[in-house]
Design a protein around this motif. Structure first.
Motif, PDB file in Angstrom:
ATOM      1  N   ALA A 181       0.839  -1.198   0.000  1.00  0.00           N
ATOM      2  CA  ALA A 181       0.000   0.000   0.000  1.00  0.00           C
ATOM      3  C   ALA A 181       0.872   1.244   0.000  1.00  0.00           C
ATOM      4  CB  ALA A 181      -0.903   0.000   1.220  1.00  0.00           C
ATOM      5  N   GLU A 182       0.437   2.251  -0.736  1.00  0.00           N
ATOM      6  CA  GLU A 182       1.160   3.515  -0.811  1.00  0.00           C
ATOM      7  C   GLU A 182       0.279   4.612  -0.247  1.00  0.00           C
ATOM      8  OE1 GLU A 182       2.342   4.196  -4.830  1.00  0.00           O
ATOM      9  OE2 GLU A 182       3.474   2.338  -4.959  1.00  0.00           O
ATOM     10  N   PRO A 183       0.874   5.609   0.373  1.00  0.00           N
ATOM     11  CA  PRO A 183       0.056   6.699   0.909  1.00  0.00           C
ATOM     12  C   PRO A 183      -0.552   7.527  -0.219  1.00  0.00           C
ATOM     13  CG  PRO A 183       2.387   7.162   1.208  1.00  0.00           C
ATOM     14  CD  PRO A 183       2.283   5.768   0.672  1.00  0.00           C
ATOM     15  N   ALA A 184      -1.673   8.140   0.059  1.00  0.00           N
ATOM     16  CA  ALA A 184      -2.342   8.987  -0.924  1.00  0.00           C
ATOM     17  C   ALA A 184      -1.478  10.201  -1.212  1.00  0.00           C
ATOM     18  CB  ALA A 184      -3.702   9.422  -0.390  1.00  0.00           C
ATOM     19  N   ALA A 224      -0.221  13.888  -1.461  1.00  0.00           N
ATOM     20  CA  ALA A 224      -0.506  15.026  -0.603  1.00  0.00           C
ATOM     21  C   ALA A 224      -0.957  16.202  -1.462  1.00  0.00           C
ATOM     22  CB  ALA A 224       0.721  15.412   0.202  1.00  0.00           C
TER      23      ALA A 224
END
Length: 70
Positions: A57-60, A62
């Motif tokens: 999973a990758e962060p959304a 910014a």
């Protein structure tokens, strides 16, 4: 009445000292025995992923929040 309270407190103090004192009939002669794990038990290996197309999973991204309307 004071004598009864004093006698009770004295008895409790005496029992407390007797329970916590370390003077016994000798030294502690208990022994401990070490245990070994079973020979058949092997360390677990990490499971291989079934599908190599999965990614972590990758962060959304910014993005700045929109300014509040006034």
């Amino acid at each position: 009445m004071k004598k009864l309270i004093l006698a009770s407190v004295s008895a409790l103090a005496l029992l407390g000292v007797a329970a916590c004192s370390d003077s016994g009939t000798g030294t502690d002669k208990t022994t401990t025995q070490s245990t070994n794990p079973p020979a058949a038990e092997q360390p677990m290996k990490p499971a291989a992923p079934a599908d190599n197309s999965t990614k972590p999973a990758e962060p959304a991204p910014a993005t700045p929040a929109p300014a509040p309307a006034q």
